[in-house]
Design a protein around this motif. Structure first.
Motif, PDB file in Angstrom:
ATOM      1  N   MET A   1       0.837  -1.181   0.000  1.00 30.52           N
ATOM      2  CA  MET A   1       0.000   0.000   0.000  1.00 30.52           C
ATOM      3  C   MET A   1       0.882   1.245   0.000  1.00 30.52           C
ATOM      4  N   ASN A   2       0.591   2.196  -0.877  1.00 29.41           N
ATOM      5  CA  ASN A   2       1.349   3.437  -0.953  1.00 29.41           C
ATOM      6  C   ASN A   2       0.828   4.444   0.064  1.00 29.41           C
ATOM      7  N   SER A   3       1.730   5.127   0.721  1.00 34.95           N
ATOM      8  CA  SER A   3       1.360   6.194   1.649  1.00 34.95           C
ATOM      9  C   SER A   3       1.013   7.450   0.859  1.00 34.95           C
ATOM     10  N   PRO A   4       0.147   8.292   1.407  1.00 35.10           N
ATOM     11  CA  PRO A   4      -0.165   9.557   0.731  1.00 35.10           C
ATOM     12  C   PRO A   4       1.091  10.403   0.557  1.00 35.10           C
ATOM     13  N   TRP A   6       3.579  13.587   0.550  1.00 35.09           N
ATOM     14  CA  TRP A   6       3.851  14.704   1.448  1.00 35.09           C
ATOM     15  C   TRP A   6       3.451  15.994   0.748  1.00 35.09           C
ATOM     16  N   ARG A  22       1.280  15.278   5.923  1.00 37.95           N
ATOM     17  CA  ARG A  22       0.370  14.334   5.273  1.00 37.95           C
ATOM     18  C   ARG A  22      -0.482  13.672   6.346  1.00 37.95           C
ATOM     19  N   THR A  23      -1.536  13.000   5.922  1.00 37.59           N
ATOM     20  CA  THR A  23      -2.404  12.260   6.833  1.00 37.59           C
ATOM     21  C   THR A  23      -2.273  10.775   6.525  1.00 37.59           C
ATOM     22  N   VAL A  24      -2.009   9.980   7.562  1.00 34.61           N
ATOM     23  CA  VAL A  24      -1.888   8.533   7.416  1.00 34.61           C
ATOM     24  C   VAL A  24      -2.657   7.872   8.552  1.00 34.61           C
ATOM     25  N   ALA A  25      -3.556   7.011   8.214  1.00 36.57           N
ATOM     26  CA  ALA A  25      -4.328   6.244   9.202  1.00 36.57           C
ATOM     27  C   ALA A  25      -4.957   7.148  10.264  1.00 36.57           C
ATOM     28  N   GLU A  29       1.011  13.577  10.051  1.00 39.01           N
ATOM     29  CA  GLU A  29       2.459  13.376  10.116  1.00 39.01           C
ATOM     30  C   GLU A  29       3.151  14.622   9.583  1.00 39.01           C
ATOM     31  N   ARG A  41       4.204  12.474  14.668  1.00 38.51           N
ATOM     32  CA  ARG A  41       2.802  12.099  14.454  1.00 38.51           C
ATOM     33  C   ARG A  41       1.943  12.670  15.571  1.00 38.51           C
TER      34      ARG A  41
END
Length: 66
Positions: A1-4, A6, A22-25, A29, A41
């Motif tokens: 899975m690719n992270s969003p 930055w 960026r926003t992750v889960a 971040e 985070r």
């Protein structure tokens, strides 16, 4: 899975010396572009409170010469 990807402020222009976000889960971040391995985070609520504090000058005393 690719992270969003930055994102950086448009005020940074082509500069690579900036803070990226960026926003992750469900978490926000942040990293400094020249220290990409160091990531902070936090929750959206805490990040919002920090941004409001910065806008309100709560941290101005930390600036050089303050």
């Amino acid at each position: 899975m690719n992270s969003p990807a930055w994102q950086k402020s448009s005020y940074s222009g082509s500069s690579n010396a900036c803070v990226e976000v960026r926003t992750v889960a469900g978490l926000i971040e942040l990293r400094e572009s020249d220290e990409g391995d160091v990531i902070v985070r936090t929750t959206a609520r805490k990040f919002s409170a920090f941004l409001q504090g910065a806008k309100d000058g709560e941290f101005d005393h930390l600036l050089p010469g303050a």
